[in-house]
Enzyme design. Structure first.
Site, PDB file in Angstrom:
ATOM      1  N   ASP A 105      21.446  25.808  -5.872  1.00  0.00           N
ATOM      2  CA  ASP A 105      20.885  27.049  -5.185  1.00  0.00           C
ATOM      3  C   ASP A 105      21.369  28.036  -6.207  1.00  0.00           C
ATOM      4  O   ASP A 105      21.576  28.205  -7.130  1.00  0.00           O
ATOM      5  CB  ASP A 105      21.358  26.940  -3.686  1.00  0.00           C
ATOM      6  N   HIS A 152      16.302  20.403   0.190  1.00  0.00           N
ATOM      7  CA  HIS A 152      16.833  21.562  -0.484  1.00  0.00           C
ATOM      8  C   HIS A 152      18.499  21.038  -0.684  1.00  0.00           C
ATOM      9  O   HIS A 152      19.260  21.449  -1.726  1.00  0.00           O
ATOM     10  CB  HIS A 152      16.620  22.835   0.050  1.00  0.00           C
TER      11      HIS A 152
END
Length: 329
Positions: free
Chosen positions: A108, A305
């Site tokens: 991320d 994610h």
């Protein structure tokens, strides 16, 4: 005993680059160290499965709470969170530990930071692993202007440019906020559910989605209650100003990056994508071979994610296999 205490090594602290960086270490202090850099809204704790696996495999691994997060310092200025400071903290941590070069692993936002390391501090980088976050060439214009034009004012990165409101919304109930984010790909926080439906709705409008969410989770919940408490307590204590301010430097970072190199050559790089990541899709990594001379790419199937927490065994296997081939002990 909290999950932080039971699942992580003892915390260490380093005064570097004008801040104190809390970090966790495992494995023997030999070979090329591996530095794990978390994303938003996360902590070094996000890497708990990798810290144990890497340490057990005889790899020296270091995971910091980056500035603004967890037990590390939280400076009060927006510009304190630009890439110059974020990469500088990692260099300072290497200096503190007496390390010349490290392999930097980022997920991320941490991925944005580690892909900048060889551009901004090439002498300190032995290799780079991107998890979900691809290397992206410099945007042709201010990225916030591009995002505002394409997605509208409610898209979360554009919304994060506003002062105070994002911190208030995210911090109103940190346990609910963390349950909202930390889910496997199912329900309203995955795939098309991240888009506000209706005329002119912005995609990834986290403000409206979070406010409208009833807080209930089913099998898509990723964390145990004890793990969730670690995140919720950290953000209740530390707030969201620092983490959101990383996003408030997109324009500043873009303005200051004009003279940086545009390629990464002579450096082993690994890119691991996640099949079901709605924010950082595998397609975003497809152009990377044009910019990186030594690149290996893999996809983790069935993961959303939060890949290092959703599919830790697969992530550990891919990383350790690459490390054994490119950086044998």
């Amino acid at each position: 005993m909290s999950a932080l205490e039971s699942m992580m090594p003892p915390v260490k602290r380093a005064s570097v680059n004008g801040v104190e960086i809390a970090h966790y270490e495992a494995g023997p202090r030999e070979g090329v160290p591996i530095v794990l850099c978390h994303g938003f809204p996360e902590l070094a704790f996000s890497w708990r499965h990798q810290i144990k696996a890497f340490g057990d495999a005889g790899r020296w691994v270091i995971a910091p709470d980056q500035r603004g997060y967890g037990l590390s310092s939280k400076p009060g200025g927006v510009a304190d969170y630009d890439l110059e400071h974020l990469t500088g903290d990692l260099v300072g941590l290497l200096d503190h530990l007496g390390i010349e070069k490290a392999i930097f692993v980022g997920h991320d936002w941490g991925g944005i930071v580690v892909w900048q390391m060889p551009l901004m501090h090439p002498g300190r980088v032995a290799g780079v692993i991107g998890l979900n976050t691809p290397f992206l060439p410099r945007a042709p214009a201010d990225p916030i202007a591009i995002m505002r034009n394409r997605f509208g004012p409610d898209m979360y990165i554009v919304w994060f440019q506003n002062p105070d409101e994002p911190e208030a919304v995210l911090g109103a109930d940190t346990a609910k906020t963390m349950r909202f984010f930390m889910r496997k790909p199912a329900g309203p926080a995955a795939g098309a559910g991240l888009s506000s439906e209706g005329g002119g709705g912005s995609t990834f409008a986290f403000r409206d989605l979070l406010r409208g969410w009833d807080g209930q989770t089913g099998p898509e919940q990723l964390l145990t209650p004890d793990e969730l408490d670690v995140f919720a307590d950290a953000f209740r204590e530390g707030g969201f100003f620092g983490p959101v301010s990383w996003y408030r430097n997109f324009t500043r970072n873009w303005e200051r990056s004009e003279s940086l190199p545009t390629r990464i050559d002579g450096l082993p790089c690994l890119m691991i994508t996640a099949e079901l990541d709605a924010v950082l899709s595998p397609a975003m990594a497809e152009p990377m071979p044009a910019f990186i001379g030594d690149l290996e790419t893999h996809m983790v199937r069935g993961s959303g994610h939060w890949t290092q927490q959703e599919k830790p065994e697969e992530v550990n296997r891919l990383m350790l296999d690459w490390l054994d081939r490119r950086f044998p002990k």
